[in-house]
Design a protein around this motif. Structure first.
Motif, PDB file in Angstrom:
ATOM      1  N   VAL A 557     -13.735  56.378  35.446  1.00  8.38           N
ATOM      2  CA  VAL A 557     -14.667  55.176  35.484  1.00  8.38           C
ATOM      3  C   VAL A 557     -13.508  53.923  35.882  1.00  8.38           C
ATOM      4  N   PRO A 558     -13.728  53.292  36.815  1.00 11.41           N
ATOM      5  CA  PRO A 558     -13.001  52.080  37.049  1.00 11.41           C
ATOM      6  C   PRO A 558     -13.543  50.724  36.373  1.00 11.41           C
ATOM      7  N   ILE A 559     -12.821  50.094  35.678  1.00 13.30           N
ATOM      8  CA  ILE A 559     -13.347  48.969  34.952  1.00 13.30           C
ATOM      9  C   ILE A 559     -13.250  47.581  35.739  1.00 13.30           C
ATOM     10  N   LEU A 560     -11.943  47.165  35.854  1.00  9.11           N
ATOM     11  CA  LEU A 560     -11.449  46.175  36.636  1.00  9.11           C
ATOM     12  C   LEU A 560     -10.970  46.374  37.881  1.00  9.11           C
ATOM     13  N   SER A 561     -10.818  45.321  39.188  1.00  7.60           N
ATOM     14  CA  SER A 561     -10.067  45.903  40.199  1.00  7.60           C
ATOM     15  C   SER A 561      -9.875  44.426  40.861  1.00  7.60           C
ATOM     16  N   GLY A 570      -8.856  51.341  34.675  1.00  2.19           N
ATOM     17  CA  GLY A 570      -9.980  52.129  34.525  1.00  2.19           C
ATOM     18  C   GLY A 570      -9.698  53.226  33.507  1.00  2.19           C
ATOM     19  N   ILE A 571     -10.459  53.997  33.133  1.00  2.00           N
ATOM     20  CA  ILE A 571     -10.500  55.145  32.246  1.00  2.00           C
ATOM     21  C   ILE A 571     -10.840  56.649  32.759  1.00  2.00           C
ATOM     22  N   GLU A 572     -10.259  57.542  32.197  1.00  2.00           N
ATOM     23  CA  GLU A 572     -10.569  58.787  32.540  1.00  2.00           C
ATOM     24  C   GLU A 572     -11.113  59.747  31.227  1.00  2.00           C
TER      25      GLU A 572
END
Length: 937
Positions: A557-561, A570-572
């Protein structure tokens, strides 16, 4: 914990799956570490081992080390275990130079947590184990066909299932080869022995206008035998004694089972027979048998392997693939002649081969005047020749499946994977116990004949060296044949890809189902199954199977970019539920993430809970015997207390020997076996680290990761082993204590034998440390330099054999057949420097093994001043490789391994039964040369 053999899995799973593993296009000449993360511009989405979700960033959150085909070529490796030697994360295990224990198979042991806790994959799918323990023999992997090896250390059960507690080793093969390649090489040691002959070919091509490709590979490898007697350091078994001044000294030692025959009993009766048939008092420091020279230092191997890989694009969205492999490994272990060692043996004083002086001595123990005395016999059966253990290992593996892409960009795969291993083991040199005993009882009316002539009984002459005739040996000696069959079936489906576009990037997703069935059966020879042999270890049949149904989910899940302070955040996460027919339902999971504050720097971390269900061997192993080293606390020493003395009488040490009692051998026979009530092991793993790829220094990558792995409820032998069982009993001194009850299995002379130590979920292991790597590629001096360095600083390597014994931290230590086993250095690293200019390249590899301390000194059971080798110094090995491209199609190469001929450190009796050293860690062969060619057409 639920134990439910027949439960139906509610989710109705299809079965097993594995991800489609695309090869990472590494551009450097030696790819040990991850490449640059400019992935969006340079790479298509691929699957990196450690996750099933395709991604463009090749630097995963799980630390992944990559060994390229180029590294295999530079090292001229023809044995896959040597490919992995350069990884500091791998600990030594039994291999080509470990003859006892060991059978010539090659295994991988990540983090020194045991070979059963490392999962081996081939193209992302499981390999069938060679034995009932499920451990994969790396000799079945074709080295010349390897595109790359990806190694994930740390628990990975949420992604790949059971066995991945220490990590995963994924061998990715070439599946798109075009043309013909032939490789040949010859190698030998500086001593002119330890030869290796290897030839392999690869043939591949496209068909159907490029819609299909087939690759066919064949290999033959012959590795010659080298005996310990061929090296000075190993030719004589060394034991540690004290000189006249009390200083430690190495002297020739060995076994108390001697060719002359040793006859012992209560009251200090302990004699051998000299060349004239006369009795001589046995002195262990003078009469011990040197068993070393006829043991293998390098086990001979003959390998034939064939592999075929094909794929065909049926439609634009559907591809069919298939794999077939067959390997036949013939491995021969050789040990010294059988040490016949039996207690309470009846000896007839009328034996015609017994000298009168010996008869007179034995008669002093004939209290009832029946001409029969009962003694313990220890005799080395030299007349029967060395013990040979010849294994023929055949492995078949077949994979077929379909994969493709969906219109929404997701990809899918279904496959079936079948593997079968067959091991036929022939043992030569075993001695039948019952026949030996029968040959000692004579007919009173005709002492030249046996009392019971069954089985063609021959009266034997064990009195003195070389006195067994060919007729006697033919009566006593047998060849045994054991057969092991292992099969594995795996079937499954997976879907993976991006399910939607979020503001910070793609939401990655993978889901799948798996079904796997494992079956193993070992049928020992009749003599071995009944325990009626001395020679190789006896054992009862093993037979069992289990299956597992699994479902798993994984997401990124990407959170910021692209914002200040977070080029990416991001988290996995992942979870797997497994339902075992033996261990019941278990769950493993992972959660982690990454933060890249700037393009040059990435932080990563991962927390995982892994599980390992017991294998067939651990569950159903028929009782077998082993001979670990241990020290009986009943030995009459100055430190034995009065309470211990009194308690040893309860354990079975005879009263007339209690004040002089000493165990006869450093190794004590134990019985090992399975336990169907075992449940799963669990581990908690977490890692946190950083990856630096500075734009200001193109071609440079630096990584550092801290890891922690704690394994609970680990499956181990009862009490954690014989020595820890003894330690626990010594602390309790209670005959009703379970750790003391197993120590009552003593002969009439008080010697321990057949101590039952069956499997339990009883142990705990901890591994902590810091991994680091540096990779730098740059142009200079008219050519290209490529530097790769991998290292590990071990912080903890804790073993706790059972809850009732203290934890023992083995970092920086080496064992003497007790807790720590082989070397556990604090620091270990490997560096390779390669220089390439036009058609020539030169490469040198440096391997560093830190110094290690004798565990007895570290644990305070022996003073350093009383230990001849309290510390083994650090060791540096250098390997040189030279290559020259003679023409567009032909390249020549030569390699020198152990360039400076670094000798193996002498460590007395050594560890794990090895000859004066740790043969699994240190080079015992010496400087080796290899010459070869590669031709492409």
């Amino acid at each position: 914990m639920t134990y439910n053999k027949g439960r139906t899995f509610k989710a109705g799973l299809l079965g097993s799956t594995a991800s489609v593993l695309a090869a990472m296009a590494l551009t450097t000449s030696v790819a040990y570490a991850q490449d640059s993360q400019n992935a969006d511009a340079e790479f298509e989405e691929v699957v990196v081992t450690g996750s099933r979700i395709p991604r463009k960033d090749l630097i995963a959150n799980s630390p992944v080390n990559v060994i390229s085909a180029e590294e295999i070529n530079v090292g001229a490796f023809v044995e896959v275990d040597r490919v992995l030697d350069g990884l500091p994360q791998t600990a030594s295990s039994n291999g080509p130079t470990t003859n006892n224990p060991g059978n010539g198979q090659a295994n991988v042991n990540l983090r020194n947590l045991g070979t059963a806790r490392t999962l081996v994959l081939l193209n992302g799918r499981r390999m069938v184990g060679t034995g009932a323990n499920g451990v994969v023999d790396l000799n079945n992997i074709p080295p010349a066909l390897i595109k790359q090896v990806e190694v994930v250390t740390g628990g990975a059960s949420a992604v790949y299932g059971s066995d991945a507690m220490a990590g995963v080793v994924n061998f990715i093969l070439k599946d798109d080869f075009e043309g013909v390649q032939v490789n040949g090489q010859y190698g030998l040691s500086q001593e002119g022995d330890s030869e290796r002959y290897n030839v392999d070919f690869t043939l591949g091509g496209n068909f159907a206008d490029g819609r299909g490709n087939v690759v066919i590979y064949g290999n033959y490898l012959k590795r010659a035998q080298t005996l310990a007697g061929d090296r000075d350091f190993a030719a004589v078994q060394l034991d540690e004694f004290s000189d006249d001044n009390g200083n430690p000294i190495f002297l020739p030692g060995g076994s108390s089972s001697i060719p002359q025959g040793r006859f012992s009993g209560s009251g200090g009766f302990n004699f051998l027979v000299d060349d004239n048939g006369n009795p001589v008092a046995y002195d262990g420091s003078q009469h011990a048998y040197n068993f070393a020279p006829v043991n293998n230092l390098q086990l001979p191997l003959d390998r034939v392997a064939v592999t075929a890989i094909g794929n065909y694009q049926l439609t634009d969205g559907i591809n069919m693939f298939a794999e077939m492999s067959y390997t036949n490994n013939r491995i021969e272990a050789q040990l010294a002649a059988t040490p016949f060692s039996e207690a309470n043996v009846d000896i007839d004083l009328r034996n015609p081969y017994m000298s009168q002086s010996l008869r007179n001595l034995f008669a002093t123990r004939d209290d009832d005047g029946d001409n029969i005395v009962q003694l313990t016999i220890n005799r080395r059966m030299l007349e029967a020749g060395p013990r040979l253990n010849i294994d023929n290992n055949k492995m078949h593996r077949y994979v077929v499946g379909f994969n493709g892409d969906l219109s929404n960009g997701m990809n899918w795969e279904v496959f079936y994977n079948y593997g079968k291993a067959e091991q036929t083991q022939r043992q030569d040199g075993n001695i039948v116990i019952s026949r030996f005993k029968a040959g000692l009882l004579v007919d009173p009316d005709d002492p030249t004949q046996c009392l019971n002539p069954v089985n063609g009984c021959v009266v034997i002459n064990p009195f003195g060296e070389g006195n067994m005739t060919e007729e006697m040996i033919n009566y006593l000696k047998i060849a045994a044949t054991n057969v092991t069959m292992v099969s594995q079936q795996q079937v499954g489906a997976t879907i993976a890809g991006s399910i939607m576009e979020l503001p910070a990037g793609d939401l990655g997703f993978a889901a799948g189902v798996e079904y796997r069935k494992e079956r193993a059966e070992t049928q020992p020879d009749t003599f071995l199954a009944t325990g009626d042999v001395d020679g190789f270890n006896a054992g009862l049949p093993t037979k069992g199977d289990y299956d597992v149904k699994e479902i798993y989910l994984e997401t990124v899940v990407p959170i910021l970019s692209g914002v200040a302070g977070a080029q990416y955040l991001g988290i996995e996460a992942g979870v797997r539920f497994s339902d075992y027919s033996t261990a019941g339902g278990v769950t493993s999971y992972k959660i982690g993430g990454e933060w890249r504050p700037i393009d040059d720097l990435k932080f990563r971390g991962l927390y995982q809970r892994a599980v390992r269900a017991p294998n067939v061997n651990e569950l159903f192993l028929g009782a077998s015997n082993s001979f670990p080293g241990a020290t009986d606390f009943c030995n009459a020493t100055s430190t034995r207390t009065a309470a211990e003395r009194a308690f040893c009488l309860q354990l079975g040490v005879p009263a007339d020997q209690i004040d002089t009692f000493q165990q006869q051998d450093a190794q004590i026979e134990v019985l090992l076996g399975g336990n169907p009530d075992l449940f799963e092991e669990t581990s908690t793993t977490w890692s946190v680290g950083a990856v630096l790829t500075p734009e200001a220094v193109p071609g440079l990558t630096v990584t550092a990761d801290y890891y922690s792995i704690i394994v609970d409820d680990a499956i181990a032998t009862f009490g954690g082993g014989l020595q820890s069982t003894m330690d626990a009993c010594q602390a309790a001194l209670d005959i009703n204590d379970p750790f003391c009850q197993v120590l009552t299995t003593r002969r009439t002379d008080g010697q321990l034998e057949k101590v039952p130590l069956f499997n339990q979920n009883i142990a705990k292991f901890t591994a902590k440390g810091v991994d680091f790597s540096v990779a730098y590629n740059f142009d200079a001096l008219g050519g290209n330099f490529d530097i790769k360095m991998l290292g590990t600083r071990f912080l903890e390597a804790i073993t706790q054999g059972s809850p009732i014994v203290d934890e023992q931290d083995c970092v920086g230590l080496i064992g003497v057949r007790t807790v720590c086993g082989r070397a556990n250095p604090e620091w270990a690293f490997t560096t390779r420097l390669t220089y390439t200019i036009e058609d020539f390249s030169a490469s040198i590899r440096h391997r560093y093994i830190d110094s290690v301390t004798d565990e007895r000194v570290a644990f305070g059971t022996r003073d350093a001043a009383d230990t001849l080798v309290p510390v083994i110094p650090s060791v540096n090995y250098f390997d040189l490789g030279l290559r020259y491209r003679l023409s567009e199609n032909i390249a020549l190469f030569t390699n020198v391994d152990n360039l400076f001929d670094k000798k193996a450190p002498i460590f007395g009796r050594g560890v794990a039964g090895q000859l004066n050293t740790d043969a699994g860690t240190y080079d015992v062969v010496g400087r080796r040369f290899t010459f070869g060619f590669r031709a492409n057409f």
